[in-house]
Design an enzyme around this catalytic site. Structure first.
Site, short mmCIF file in Angstrom:
data_model
loop_
_atom_site.label_atom_id
_atom_site.label_comp_id
_atom_site.label_asym_id
_atom_site.label_seq_id
_atom_site.Cartn_x
_atom_site.Cartn_y
_atom_site.Cartn_z
N ASP A 97 0.85 -1.20 0.00
CA ASP A 97 0.00 0.00 0.00
C ASP A 97 0.87 1.24 0.00
OD1 ASP A 97 -2.12 -1.63 0.09
OD2 ASP A 97 -2.59 -1.30 2.21
N GLU B 7 26.54 8.61 -18.36
CA GLU B 7 25.37 8.22 -17.55
C GLU B 7 24.56 7.15 -18.29
OE1 GLU B 7 23.85 11.96 -14.89
OE2 GLU B 7 23.64 12.15 -17.04
N HIS C 70 22.24 -5.69 -15.50
CA HIS C 70 22.17 -6.41 -14.22
C HIS C 70 20.74 -6.67 -13.75
CE1 HIS C 70 23.26 -7.76 -10.23
NE2 HIS C 70 22.64 -6.74 -9.65
C1 HEM Z 1 28.62 -5.79 -5.66
C2 HEM Z 1 27.63 -6.51 -6.17
C3 HEM Z 1 26.32 -5.93 -6.63
C4 HEM Z 1 25.99 -4.65 -6.95
C5 HEM Z 1 26.88 -3.42 -6.97
C6 HEM Z 1 24.58 -4.65 -7.28
C7 HEM Z 1 23.86 -3.52 -7.65
C8 HEM Z 1 22.51 -3.50 -7.87
C9 HEM Z 1 21.74 -2.32 -8.16
C10 HEM Z 1 22.30 -0.90 -8.25
C11 HEM Z 1 20.45 -2.70 -8.32
C12 HEM Z 1 19.26 -1.76 -8.64
C13 HEM Z 1 18.40 -1.50 -7.44
C14 HEM Z 1 17.15 -2.33 -7.36
O1 HEM Z 1 16.54 -2.63 -8.40
O2 HEM Z 1 16.74 -2.67 -6.26
C15 HEM Z 1 20.39 -4.13 -8.14
C16 HEM Z 1 19.24 -4.89 -8.21
C17 HEM Z 1 19.21 -6.27 -8.10
N1 HEM Z 1 20.28 -7.09 -7.89
FE1 HEM Z 1 22.21 -6.53 -7.63
N2 HEM Z 1 24.09 -5.92 -7.18
C18 HEM Z 1 25.13 -6.74 -6.79
C19 HEM Z 1 25.07 -8.10 -6.59
C20 HEM Z 1 23.98 -8.90 -6.86
C21 HEM Z 1 23.97 -10.33 -6.83
C22 HEM Z 1 25.17 -11.22 -6.47
C23 HEM Z 1 22.71 -10.74 -7.14
C24 HEM Z 1 22.15 -12.13 -7.24
C25 HEM Z 1 22.75 -13.11 -7.87
C26 HEM Z 1 21.92 -9.54 -7.36
C27 HEM Z 1 20.58 -9.52 -7.65
C28 HEM Z 1 19.82 -8.38 -7.83
C29 HEM Z 1 18.38 -8.40 -7.99
C30 HEM Z 1 17.45 -9.62 -7.97
C31 HEM Z 1 17.98 -7.07 -8.16
C32 HEM Z 1 16.57 -6.54 -8.37
C33 HEM Z 1 16.16 -6.56 -9.82
C34 HEM Z 1 14.69 -6.22 -10.01
O3 HEM Z 1 13.87 -6.72 -9.23
O4 HEM Z 1 14.35 -5.51 -10.95
N3 HEM Z 1 22.73 -8.45 -7.21
N4 HEM Z 1 21.67 -4.60 -7.88
#
Ligand code: HEM
Length: 466
Positions: free
Chosen positions: A216, A295, A344
């Site tokens: 919500d 950017e 990512h």
């Molecule tokens: C130093 C390592 C990492 C950095 C700098 C990083 C950075 C980010 C950033 C900036 C976001 C965008 C914010 C968000 O959507 O909430 C994000 C989202 C996400 N990250 Fe990472 N991440 C890292 C490692 C990982 C790892 C190891 C995994 C899993 C294998 C992961 C899984 C995810 C997932 C599932 C999301 C959300 C995507 C969505 O729901 O749209 N991240 N990450």
């Protein structure tokens, strides 16, 4: 009566869930949201009875339940409404590895279903091969040792947190060795404002939500977007499992925690983003007002701009908090020429691309470490909760992030340029915003795994029965 785990959106007030919330550790269904964090990684030294007695007492004295956490949130909200403040105090959690369970005399195989990697451990050659992780000899020394438990401590007051960590370590003397210790960064520090990770991107925006009031709130914040594309509400079954070491008639649940220390090479990343920008052609104002080529290049890597605006929503660049999360690739970018398939957030949550996504969701609780703008080592203490490490974290890392061929929609999109490991080769980048013309460019290697382990967050019923 067992709790219904397949229902989307539960209410704290619902009596059916209260006994479960009372016996579940805090920080699983909702983040502890404290500014400072310490992680203590333990190797048990004393006989199991002495260690059990310590865990029992610590969990009674310090470990809060999900229900305690919710009550504190409500007390804080009420205080805020009256212009007052409320200190929720220390949050403490106890997590055990498979080896920890065995040392305490429990058969860790009882947690094996859909969690074989938990039992084998992150150092096992099978898991390292699956995740393309570096050899254990290259990990940070403390993580090369066998870990039995992790204690997480979090507080808004750094002084109180340091004192609490000191007291915990003193009380463990002779019972367990602290083989590694981590300090999470101050999340309110202006250098990392509003939860930005070290590369400068806003993190922790997209999360599964379990309580209707959380959604919500998100909906209210995103009222102009109406949340028509994306609903974060997910059932408890993606994060909770019954605690097998308690009476099956009790309301005792726990969750699997993946922990990985991920070092970030900030200068290398920034230089590579600048290099990528020179390979692209950005038409002024095509993406949105005042976006520079760098950017734009960075957003192609992450899938969001630094302020959190998703690339697929770039035309409604809002520059406000919270960053929008209401989008879906199927409708908005089916060909991956706005947000590339390898970005990512698109790799790790390929919303609406026909793959079974919901059962893959992880509940992230990562926190940055290391001082920004210094030469010190820095990175992310990556943590996520799930009900199956095989189906969730391991699958995302191995079958999505590390796989150059995923998704199989446009040739070989390449690995996740942030967290993909183990494969080389170019990713395919749209030359311009929305263009089908592609540029090949290899972007990888700026995040390095320094060690980690699989843990289980036992129920309070279990911890207090030891
Ligand atoms: C130093 C390592 C990492 C950095 C700098 C990083 C950075 C980010 C950033 C900036 C976001 C965008 C914010 C968000 O959507 O909430 C994000 C989202 C996400 N990250 Fe990472 N991440 C890292 C490692 C990982 C790892 C190891 C995994 C899993 C294998 C992961 C899984 C995810 C997932 C599932 C999301 C959300 C995507 C969505 O729901 O749209 N991240 N990450």
């Amino acid at each position: 009566m067992a709790v219904q785990l397949n229902v989307k959106g539960i209410d704290h007030q619902d009596a059916a869930y209260q006994p479960m919330l009372e016996n579940l550790q805090a920080n699983i269904l909702k983040s502890h949201a404290r500014n400072f964090v310490r992680l203590l990684f333990l190797q048990f030294q004393a006989d199991d009875d002495a260690v059990k007695a310590w865990i029992n007492q610590f969990s009674r004295d310090r470990v809060k339940s999900a229900l305690d956490q919710q009550r504190a949130i409500e007390a804080r909200r009420a205080a805020k409404a009256n212009n007052g403040s409320f200190d929720g105090g220390l949050i403490a959690n106890v997590y055990l590895t498979a080896e920890g369970y065995e040392d305490l005399g429990f058969d860790a195989d009882r947690l094996k279903e859909k969690n074989r990697s938990f039992v084998d451990g992150m150092k096992s050659s099978r898991v390292r091969r699956e995740l393309s992780d570096p050899p254990v000899e290259k990990w940070q020394a403390g993580y090369q040792k066998n870990l039995d438990a992790m204690i997480l401590l979090a507080d808004d007051d750094e002084g109180k947190l340091t004192a609490a960590a000191g007291a915990v370590k003193a009380s463990l003397h002779g019972l367990a060795a602290v083989v590694a210790e981590e300090k999470g960064l101050d999340l309110k520090d202006p250098i990392v404002p509003g939860g930005h990770e070290h590369f400068g991107y806003k993190d922790g925006i997209s999360q599964p939500r379990f309580f209707t009031d959380d959604v919500d709130k998100t909906q209210k914040d995103n009222i102009d977007l109406n949340m028509t594309q994306w609903n974060p509400l997910q059932p408890l079954e993606i994060v909770l499992v019954k605690d097998p070491f308690t009476d099956p008639n009790d309301h005792n649940y726990g969750s699997f925690l993946v922990y990985r220390k991920l070092e970030q090479d900030v200068d290398g990343f920034n230089a590579k983003v600048a290099e990528l920008a020179t390979h692209l052609t950005l038409t002024p104002n095509q993406v949105a007002n005042s976006v520079t080529a760098e950017e734009y290049a960075g957003a192609l890597v992450v899938g969001r701009f630094k302020d959190g605006t998703p690339l697929v929503n770039a035309d409604i660049r809002l520059r406000r908090s919270p960053a929008p999360n209401d989008f879906d690739y199927k409708e908005m970018d089916p060909k991956g020429n706005i947000c590339p398939f390898h970005a990512h957030i698109r790799k790790t949550n390929p919303r609406g691309q026909g793959v079974l996504v919901p059962e893959r969701f992880i509940t992230r609780r990562a926190i940055p470490y290391g001082e920004p703008k210094t030469a010190d080592e820095k990175g992310l203490l990556f943590m996520c909760f799930q009900s199956s490490v095989e189906k969730q974290f391991n699958f995302i890392q191995n079958t999505w992030s590390n796989a150059p061929g995923f998704p199989p929609l446009r040739g070989n999109p390449g690995i996740d340029p942030l967290t993909g490991q183990g494969h080389e080769g170019d990713q395919r980048w749209p030359r311009r915003y929305g263009s089908e013309e592609e540029v090949g460019f290899d972007f990888a290697g700026f995040i390095r795994m320094k060690g980690g382990e699989y843990f289980f967050a036992p129920s309070l019923g279990f911890l207090r029965s030891l």
